[in-house]
Write a protein that holds these residues in place. Sequence first.
Motif, PDB file in Angstrom:
ATOM      1  N   LEU A  19       0.842  -1.195   0.000  1.00 15.52           N
ATOM      2  CA  LEU A  19       0.000   0.000   0.000  1.00 15.52           C
ATOM      3  C   LEU A  19       0.874   1.240   0.000  1.00 15.52           C
ATOM      4  O   LEU A  19       1.780   1.371   0.831  1.00 15.52           O
ATOM      5  CB  LEU A  19      -0.901   0.001   1.237  1.00 15.52           C
ATOM      6  CG  LEU A  19      -1.838   1.207   1.409  1.00 15.52           C
ATOM      7  CD1 LEU A  19      -2.876   1.255   0.297  1.00 15.52           C
ATOM      8  CD2 LEU A  19      -2.516   1.155   2.780  1.00 15.52           C
ATOM      9  N   GLU A  72      -3.565   4.404  -1.807  1.00 11.83           N
ATOM     10  CA  GLU A  72      -4.384   5.041  -0.778  1.00 11.83           C
ATOM     11  C   GLU A  72      -5.025   6.317  -1.322  1.00 11.83           C
ATOM     12  O   GLU A  72      -4.329   7.247  -1.721  1.00 11.83           O
ATOM     13  CB  GLU A  72      -3.516   5.389   0.439  1.00 11.83           C
ATOM     14  CG  GLU A  72      -4.259   6.084   1.565  1.00 11.83           C
ATOM     15  CD  GLU A  72      -5.355   5.207   2.143  1.00 11.83           C
ATOM     16  OE1 GLU A  72      -6.523   5.389   1.725  1.00 11.83           O
ATOM     17  OE2 GLU A  72      -5.035   4.349   2.989  1.00 11.83           O
ATOM     18  N   SER A  87      -7.838   1.931  -2.653  1.00 14.01           N
ATOM     19  CA  SER A  87      -8.443   1.721  -1.348  1.00 14.01           C
ATOM     20  C   SER A  87      -9.872   2.264  -1.361  1.00 14.01           C
ATOM     21  O   SER A  87     -10.170   3.247  -2.036  1.00 14.01           O
ATOM     22  CB  SER A  87      -7.630   2.428  -0.262  1.00 14.01           C
ATOM     23  OG  SER A  87      -7.675   3.836  -0.455  1.00 14.01           O
ATOM     24  N   GLU A 107      -3.984   1.190  10.412  1.00 11.13           N
ATOM     25  CA  GLU A 107      -3.051   0.061  10.430  1.00 11.13           C
ATOM     26  C   GLU A 107      -3.479  -0.941   9.369  1.00 11.13           C
ATOM     27  O   GLU A 107      -4.451  -1.672   9.550  1.00 11.13           O
ATOM     28  CB  GLU A 107      -3.020  -0.588  11.814  1.00 11.13           C
ATOM     29  CG  GLU A 107      -2.476   0.321  12.900  1.00 11.13           C
ATOM     30  CD  GLU A 107      -2.359  -0.395  14.227  1.00 11.13           C
ATOM     31  OE1 GLU A 107      -2.475  -1.646  14.241  1.00 11.13           O
ATOM     32  OE2 GLU A 107      -2.155   0.279  15.248  1.00 11.13           O
ATOM     33  N   TRP A 108      -2.757  -0.937   8.275  1.00 10.62           N
ATOM     34  CA  TRP A 108      -3.074  -1.822   7.147  1.00 10.62           C
ATOM     35  C   TRP A 108      -2.363  -3.156   7.373  1.00 10.62           C
ATOM     36  O   TRP A 108      -1.126  -3.226   7.375  1.00 10.62           O
ATOM     37  CB  TRP A 108      -2.625  -1.173   5.845  1.00 10.62           C
ATOM     38  CG  TRP A 108      -3.231  -1.774   4.613  1.00 10.62           C
ATOM     39  CD1 TRP A 108      -4.535  -1.729   4.232  1.00 10.62           C
ATOM     40  CD2 TRP A 108      -2.552  -2.500   3.581  1.00 10.62           C
ATOM     41  NE1 TRP A 108      -4.714  -2.368   3.025  1.00 10.62           N
ATOM     42  CE2 TRP A 108      -3.517  -2.855   2.602  1.00 10.62           C
ATOM     43  CE3 TRP A 108      -1.228  -2.875   3.383  1.00 10.62           C
ATOM     44  CZ2 TRP A 108      -3.190  -3.564   1.453  1.00 10.62           C
ATOM     45  CZ3 TRP A 108      -0.895  -3.590   2.243  1.00 10.62           C
ATOM     46  CH2 TRP A 108      -1.876  -3.928   1.292  1.00 10.62           C
ATOM     47  N   ASP A 168       2.903  -1.967   4.325  1.00 10.57           N
ATOM     48  CA  ASP A 168       2.388  -0.595   4.334  1.00 10.57           C
ATOM     49  C   ASP A 168       3.549   0.375   4.129  1.00 10.57           C
ATOM     50  O   ASP A 168       4.357   0.600   5.029  1.00 10.57           O
ATOM     51  CB  ASP A 168       1.689  -0.314   5.664  1.00 10.57           C
ATOM     52  CG  ASP A 168       0.963   1.027   5.671  1.00 10.57           C
ATOM     53  OD1 ASP A 168       1.181   1.833   4.737  1.00 10.57           O
ATOM     54  OD2 ASP A 168       0.192   1.275   6.618  1.00 10.57           O
ATOM     55  N   ARG A 210       3.033   3.581   3.024  1.00  7.68           N
ATOM     56  CA  ARG A 210       2.495   4.932   2.939  1.00  7.68           C
ATOM     57  C   ARG A 210       3.431   5.950   3.581  1.00  7.68           C
ATOM     58  O   ARG A 210       3.455   7.118   3.178  1.00  7.68           O
ATOM     59  CB  ARG A 210       1.107   4.995   3.591  1.00  7.68           C
ATOM     60  CG  ARG A 210       0.020   4.293   2.795  1.00  7.68           C
ATOM     61  CD  ARG A 210      -1.310   4.307   3.532  1.00  7.68           C
ATOM     62  NE  ARG A 210      -1.267   3.497   4.751  1.00  7.68           N
ATOM     63  CZ  ARG A 210      -2.304   3.293   5.547  1.00  7.68           C
ATOM     64  NH1 ARG A 210      -3.476   3.857   5.261  1.00  7.68           N
ATOM     65  NH2 ARG A 210      -2.206   2.533   6.626  1.00  7.68           N
TER      66      ARG A 210
END
Length: 206
Positions: free
Chosen positions: A4, A28, A138, A144-145, A150, A152
């Motif tokens: 992500l 995202e 998304s 909290e992915w 993650d 990001r």
Amino acid sequence: MKTLINPCYFGSIDQWLGIMQSSELWLEFFDNYQKQTLRNRCVILAANGKLSLSIPVHYSQKNRQLFKDVQIAYNSNWQELHLKSLASAYQMSPFYEFYIDDLQLLYQKKWKYLIDFNLSSMKMISEFLSYELSYKQSGSFTAEWKNGLDLRYLSAKNVQSPFKIKPYTQVFSNKFGFVPHLSILDLLFNQGPNSENFMIKQLTLK
């Protein structure tokens, strides 16, 4: 691995390594927009050192917006300024002429939303890297992915990268030495079509 990321303005080499190692890329769209991040700026290497090119946006701290809703501001001719900055920084690079015509076309259009410009820049970079870009969006924000990696946080400035990047020759290497973690544009202007192989090799570094 599922990964992500935040779609950024000509994202960093580090972010593109995250993209290229992903087996399933997620973007995202539904986080709250944050100022002073790579969502609307890219960092290049110019004659005086690192230079941050920032896309002006309509944004108010009082009226928070989702990233997907942030609109680009055109009160100044930022497109011309960014192109001039790229020329000043990279016109002496080996592959400036190889890419600049395509980049100019991207800057000529007046994009309404920042995320649309960023997605188009990602598509262009993927073509430059001969990488088949495929992603999912998304549908809501999750702090909290837990579905995979993650990344990001790589849209923030001055963060610790999970990737090791082998030095390559830059326009101002004699002046500054190797400067890592710049926009992917720095790699392309300096390495050209070899950028694809360069990125693949970075993913094998331990």
